[in-house]
Design a protein around this motif. Structure first.
Motif, PDB file in Angstrom:
ATOM      1  N   ARG A  73      32.601 -21.834  -1.803  1.00  0.00           N
ATOM      2  CA  ARG A  73      31.231 -22.542  -2.044  1.00  0.00           C
ATOM      3  C   ARG A  73      31.447 -23.728  -2.250  1.00  0.00           C
ATOM      4  N   ARG A 126      32.308 -24.337   3.923  1.00  0.00           N
ATOM      5  CA  ARG A 126      30.441 -23.647   4.570  1.00  0.00           C
ATOM      6  C   ARG A 126      30.284 -25.451   5.284  1.00  0.00           C
ATOM      7  N   THR A 132      25.104 -19.068   1.963  1.00  0.00           N
ATOM      8  CA  THR A 132      25.342 -18.948   0.411  1.00  0.00           C
ATOM      9  C   THR A 132      24.971 -17.802   0.700  1.00  0.00           C
ATOM     10  N   HIS A 191      27.132 -15.592  -2.240  1.00  0.00           N
ATOM     11  CA  HIS A 191      27.003 -16.188  -3.176  1.00  0.00           C
ATOM     12  C   HIS A 191      26.511 -15.054  -4.813  1.00  0.00           C
TER      13      HIS A 191
END
Length: 450
Positions: A320, A346, A445, A448
């Protein structure tokens, strides 16, 4: 030669054979005006009224090969010696001549038409060069352009230097196109042909987050920089903030990026996250710090993130925690994730300078990132690379880094789609990066919680 000079020269791109210049096209609109002028009709009021309605550049119909003409225009008369278009920013001996607009005799119409694949996007400016030799305002060139000028002159053959200098002299007169349909910043406009990937726009009705400016001093680097933190109106699901670190943060702050983030987070396109925009200071500092510079990576790990954690409850999950950069910043984003796999999971790398280092300085070694990826004990969970078809000095290198990521990813048991690579029809260009950044953030993302 000192180590510091060596490292500076390592970040000068190798002198590769340049790509073909954008081909010229023929605009029926201009052809009609030229015929009328040749017959003595030099009244252009109706022409300019039409241009004001449609905006510039004037775009032609799609041909059988998927191309369109893009006709750039400027209005002026004998007060101008030349009008230079800067959509093609190559600094070479023929740049001035290749980018000159032509004037229809007896009129106030200056024009240049490119024939481009219909998904082309580019930023551009127009430089009207005064006929009386009036110099541009002092410091009209940005610090980055002044650095490019110095490097271009140093790398040019002696007989070509006057022509290269003339090109940069023209750049000092650059201004945005007053009739352009799209704007980039105070100096440049944008051309996006109809089939270019759509650019996400901000929702003016989205609830605004907060954007705060901070000053962060680094003992590790011995300097102080601005850092902007965007905190959206929506809170994270579990109470801890995912983090996106954007290198060259002043660029994104000034764009501005925050309103777009507010809209994308409000409608669920992006998850709630803190976006941290880290200034790169001056060109010399940027060149040093954004070239696989271990002290800068240590600064991110031991100073920036702990400082951020004192201000906000942030995640300690690398999946994250995202890092993004363009050009040398793209190179550094991936390098930081390889160095600190437990920190950055990431990576968004746009136009990454993966040709680095310059082989002329290192005795032959270049594209070091390919080797680093192949030797890595761990890779980021997800990587998004993008580069432009007009970036001949780095497009191939980006492709080879992508191939190395996939190869090493298979060896480490990562899914086959953990690393993506997008090629867009454009160049080393903020207009292209602006369009691609949200899509990269979305891709990285998508797993997420919203």
């Amino acid at each position: 030669m000192s180590r510091s000079v060596n490292r500076t020269l390592m970040t000068v791109p190798p002198r590769l054979k340049r790509a073909t210049r954008p081909p010229r096209g023929v605009s029926p609109l201009i052809a009609d005006l030229e015929r009328a002028a040749a017959e003595g009709n030099t009244d252009t009021e109706a022409f300019w009224e039409r241009v004001e309605r449609t905006g510039t550049p004037v775009v032609g119909e799609l041909d059988e090969q998927g191309r369109r003409t893009a006709t750039f225009l400027w209005r002026g008369g004998d007060e101008l010696a030349d009008v230079i278009l800067t959509a093609d920013r190559i600094a070479a001996a023929d740049s001035y001549e290749r980018n000159r607009m032509e004037r229809i005799p007896g009129t106030d119409v200056w024009h240049l038409t490119y024939l481009m694949r219909s998904d082309w996007r580019a930023s551009y400016g127009v430089a009207p060069v005064p006929a009386d030799g009036t110099p541009a305002p002092e410091n009209a060139l940005s610090a980055t352009t002044r650095t490019r000028r110095e490097r271009a002159l140093a790398l040019s053959d002696p007989e070509d230097r006057p022509a290269v200098a003339r090109w940069f002299d023209a750049l000092a007169h650059v201004r945005p196109d007053p009739r352009a349909r799209e704007a980039l910043d105070e100096h440049h406009s944008v051309v996006s042909l109809p089939e270019a990937p759509p650019e996400l726009r901000h929702d003016p009705d989205a609830p605004s987050g907060t954007l705060t400016r901070h000053t962060l001093a680094s003992e590790r680097l011995g300097n102080t920089r601005d850092v902007w933190i965007h905190r959206p109106a929506r809170e994270p699901v579990d109470g801890t903030w995912p983090v996106a670190i954007l290198l060259d943060g002043r660029t994104w702050h000034d764009l501005p990026l925050a309103p777009l983030l507010d809209g994308l987070i409000a409608d669920g396109t992006l998850p709630p996250m803190l976006t941290v925009m880290v200034d790169s200071l001056d060109p010399a500092t940027r060149t040093r710090e954004l070239a696989c510079h271990d002290p800068f990576v240590d600064f991110l790990d031991t100073e920036l993130l702990p400082w951020l954690a004192e201000l906000h409850p942030i995640t300690d999950d690398p999946g994250r925690t995202l890092i993004a950069g363009q050009s040398l910043g793209g190179l550094t984003a991936l390098y930081a994730a390889l160095r600190l796999p437990g920190c950055f999971g990431r990576v968004l790398s746009q136009s990454g300078s993966y040709w680095w280092p310059n082989p002329a300085v290192t005795g032959g070694e270049t594209e070091r990132m390919v080797r680093l990826v192949r030797e890595a004990d761990a890779l980021p969970e997800r990587v998004h690379l993008s580069a432009g078809l007009h970036e001949w000095a780095l497009l191939g290198a980006n492709g080879r880094v992508h191939e190395a990521l996939l190869e090493r990813g298979r060896e480490l048991g990562l899914p086959g789609d953990f690393a993506s690579f997008t090629e867009y029809n454009g160049g080393h260009d903020k207009a292209c990066w602006r369009a691609d950044l949200p899509h990269g953030l979305i891709a990285l993302t998508e797993d997420h919680a919203r």
